[in-house]
Scaffold this motif. Structure first.
Motif, short mmCIF file in Angstrom:
data_model
loop_
_atom_site.label_atom_id
_atom_site.label_comp_id
_atom_site.label_asym_id
_atom_site.label_seq_id
_atom_site.Cartn_x
_atom_site.Cartn_y
_atom_site.Cartn_z
N ALA A 193 0.42 14.48 39.30
CA ALA A 193 0.99 13.85 38.29
C ALA A 193 1.91 14.79 37.18
O ALA A 193 1.24 15.65 37.68
N VAL A 194 2.40 14.37 36.44
CA VAL A 194 3.17 15.35 35.38
C VAL A 194 3.80 14.65 34.65
O VAL A 194 3.97 13.55 35.15
N VAL A 195 3.56 15.13 33.40
CA VAL A 195 3.87 14.36 31.97
C VAL A 195 4.86 15.32 31.60
O VAL A 195 4.19 16.40 30.55
N ALA A 196 5.74 14.87 31.79
CA ALA A 196 7.07 16.49 31.41
C ALA A 196 7.24 15.65 30.03
O ALA A 196 7.21 14.98 28.71
N GLY A 197 8.24 17.05 29.12
CA GLY A 197 8.46 17.04 28.02
C GLY A 197 10.56 16.52 27.69
O GLY A 197 9.93 15.27 28.73
N ARG A 198 10.90 16.38 27.19
CA ARG A 198 12.15 16.26 26.65
C ARG A 198 13.40 15.89 27.96
O ARG A 198 13.10 17.03 28.66
N ARG A 199 13.60 15.24 28.15
CA ARG A 199 14.40 15.62 29.43
C ARG A 199 16.10 16.27 28.99
O ARG A 199 16.08 16.36 28.06
N GLY A 231 7.97 13.21 25.94
CA GLY A 231 9.94 13.82 24.89
C GLY A 231 8.50 14.89 24.57
O GLY A 231 8.43 14.38 22.78
N PHE A 232 6.89 15.21 24.90
CA PHE A 232 6.65 16.12 23.92
C PHE A 232 5.78 14.75 22.00
O PHE A 232 5.63 15.19 22.44
N ASP A 233 5.71 13.83 23.17
CA ASP A 233 5.25 13.29 21.63
C ASP A 233 3.68 12.63 22.53
O ASP A 233 3.92 12.23 23.05
N GLU A 234 2.45 12.64 21.00
CA GLU A 234 1.40 12.58 21.80
C GLU A 234 1.53 11.07 22.78
O GLU A 234 0.58 10.85 23.37
N THR A 235 1.81 10.24 21.31
CA THR A 235 1.87 8.56 21.91
C THR A 235 2.23 7.76 23.08
O THR A 235 1.87 6.93 23.58
N ILE A 236 3.72 8.82 23.21
CA ILE A 236 4.11 8.48 24.44
C ILE A 236 3.67 9.43 25.30
O ILE A 236 3.47 8.97 26.31
N ALA A 237 2.72 9.53 25.33
CA ALA A 237 2.36 11.43 26.83
C ALA A 237 1.36 9.60 27.39
O ALA A 237 0.81 9.59 27.94
N ARG A 238 0.54 9.13 26.58
CA ARG A 238 -0.55 8.14 25.82
C ARG A 238 0.19 6.99 27.00
O ARG A 238 -0.65 6.70 27.61
N LEU A 239 0.85 6.69 26.40
CA LEU A 239 1.38 5.15 27.40
C LEU A 239 1.63 5.88 28.79
O LEU A 239 1.64 5.17 29.61
N ARG A 240 2.48 6.50 29.32
CA ARG A 240 3.00 7.12 30.61
C ARG A 240 1.63 7.94 31.36
O ARG A 240 1.29 7.35 32.10
N MET A 241 0.51 7.91 30.29
CA MET A 241 -0.62 8.18 31.08
C MET A 241 -1.52 7.26 32.21
O MET A 241 -1.55 6.45 32.65
N VAL A 254 -3.59 15.94 36.30
CA VAL A 254 -2.23 15.38 35.97
C VAL A 254 -1.68 16.76 35.36
O VAL A 254 -2.77 17.27 34.18
N PHE A 255 -0.59 17.12 35.75
CA PHE A 255 0.15 18.34 34.66
C PHE A 255 0.73 17.70 33.28
O PHE A 255 2.16 17.33 33.47
N VAL A 256 -0.19 17.98 32.53
CA VAL A 256 1.33 17.81 31.24
C VAL A 256 1.19 18.61 29.94
O VAL A 256 1.01 19.85 29.88
N CYS A 257 2.96 19.04 30.30
CA CYS A 257 3.49 19.28 29.63
C CYS A 257 3.63 19.84 28.17
O CYS A 257 4.31 21.29 27.71
N SER A 258 2.67 19.20 27.27
CA SER A 258 1.86 20.26 26.46
C SER A 258 1.16 20.46 25.87
O SER A 258 0.30 18.93 26.38
N ASP A 259 0.32 20.71 24.93
CA ASP A 259 -1.39 20.55 24.85
C ASP A 259 -1.11 19.19 24.14
O ASP A 259 -2.17 18.83 24.11
N ARG A 260 -0.66 18.91 23.28
CA ARG A 260 -0.49 18.15 22.45
C ARG A 260 0.20 16.61 22.35
O ARG A 260 -0.89 15.66 22.89
N MET A 261 0.41 16.17 24.05
CA MET A 261 0.94 15.16 24.62
C MET A 261 -0.79 15.04 26.25
O MET A 261 -1.10 14.35 26.12
N ALA A 262 -1.27 16.31 26.22
CA ALA A 262 -2.11 16.33 26.69
C ALA A 262 -3.43 15.94 26.23
O ALA A 262 -4.62 14.77 26.41
N LEU A 263 -4.04 15.67 24.16
CA LEU A 263 -4.63 14.80 23.96
C LEU A 263 -3.66 13.57 24.27
O LEU A 263 -4.95 12.53 24.13
#
Length: 352
Positions: A193-199, A231-241, A254-263
């Motif tokens: 999977a991929v968790v991307a940043g802002r569209r 959206g390069f947001d750590e909290t939203i990335a947690r929800l997407r995961m 999963v490829f997470v498109c920023s280190d902050r989102m990876a957290l």
């Protein structure tokens, strides 16, 4: 030095003359000169045409004999580790060039989404000879203000396609997305999977495109449900995961498109009682200090932030001296940094 918003009799017409020519008040003409947002487009056009027609004196070019020169670095969030890396690169290159750097958080947004005003006024008051913008999300009027005052500027990692002729420096995001995905494919993962940043941003789109290209080259089916935006947001990335884990057939990597989102992804996995990389392999993007601090240390794609910033400063110096770079877009290469957050999927691991 003749500053923005003023002119001497010898240098040319005053702002009052320009205002009279354009049929507006002096305060309105001043707003246009100083890049204010609260001016109607038609009014801005009339004032700009009057400024050019009358030869209103603009800011002089950078004088290399003046020491030290002053450049502005405008960042979104000065306290972030991203901005810290950019600042290190700018400081080193500025020291070599004999320049001083002023750092400000100018191009930001208020809670209602409007861009804050005032940084252009501060720029003019300081007499800065050039500007670096990171990340750059300028309005049309702000671009026009910089161009009108002949202040050279370079964009670092722009989110949107810059206007024609605007100089920018970025990373090879497509290649980075491809190398991250190829790494996971090489370990035996197919459900990636991929968790991307802002569209609709340049770098987010390029990273996802690289991910898709790697899957296609390997003959692995692309699954639309595996593509999530946070959206390069750590909290939203947690929800997407969490959403990915709830799929009937969740990914194994999963490829997470920023280190902050990876957290954020790490947090979601911990909340489910899952371990990295035993239950899920994770790859980030940026190689910020957080990638080394988290446990297990994050495998990530390094984009050379300090080098990008230093390259941007050197390009800016050339522009301040009246040169023009051969191309408008400079891309620096990315590379995968392999740490402890990736492993073969459980089904492919040898059993004891």
């Amino acid at each position: 030095m003749v500053r923005a918003g003023s002119a001497s009799a010898a240098a040319g017409p005053t702002l009052a003359v320009v205002a009279r020519e354009a049929g507006v008040s002096v305060p309105t003409a001043s707003k246009v000169v100083n890049g204010r947002e609260d001016v109607a487009p038609e009014t801005r056009r009339r004032v700009t045409e009057a400024l050019d027609r009358l030869g209103y004196v603009r800011r002089p070019r950078f004088d290399p004999a003046r020491t030290p020169g002053l450049v502005d670095l405008v960042v979104h969030s000065p306290e972030s580790s991203w901005s810290g890396a950019v600042l290190r690169g700018v400081e080193a290159a500025a020291y070599e060039a004999g320049l001083e750097v002023v750092v400000s958080a100018g191009v930001t947004r208020t809670r209602d989404g409007r861009r804050e005003r005032g940084w252009l006024d501060r720029l003019a008051a300081r007499g800065s000879s050039g500007v670096l913008l990171d990340p750059a999300e300028l309005s049309a009027s702000q671009y026009a203000w910089l161009d009108h005052h002949r202040i050279p500027y370079v964009l670092i990692d722009p989110a949107q396609e810059p206007p024609a002729g605007v100089v920018s420096v970025g990373a090879a995001n497509w290649q980075g997305g491809m190398s991250a995905t190829e790494h996971l494919l090489g370990l035996g993962h197919e459900r990636i999977a991929v968790v991307a940043g802002r569209r609709r941003t340049l770098y987010a789109g390029a990273r996802v495109a690289g991910y898709r290209s790697a899957l296609a080259s390997a003959g692995v089916r692309h699954r639309p449900e595996y593509v999530r935006h946070a959206g390069f947001d750590e909290t939203i990335a947690r929800l997407r995961m969490h959403e990915l884990l709830d799929l009937p057939e969740p990914p194994t990597a999963v490829f997470v498109c920023s280190d902050r989102m990876a957290l954020g992804a790490y947090a979601a996995l911990a909340e489910r009682g899952l371990r990295v990389p035993d239950d899920m392999s994770v790859v980030g993007f940026d190689d910020l200090p957080e990638a080394r601090w988290v446990a297990p240390a994050l495998t990530t794609v390094r984009q050379p932030l300090a080098e990008m910033a230093g390259t941007a400063l050197r390009l800016l110096v050339r522009m301040m001296q009246g040169e023009r770079p051969e191309g408008t877009r400079t891309e620096l290469s990315t590379r995968l940094v392999h740490r402890a957050s990736t492993a073969a999927p459980p089904a492919l691991r040898p059993t004891a």
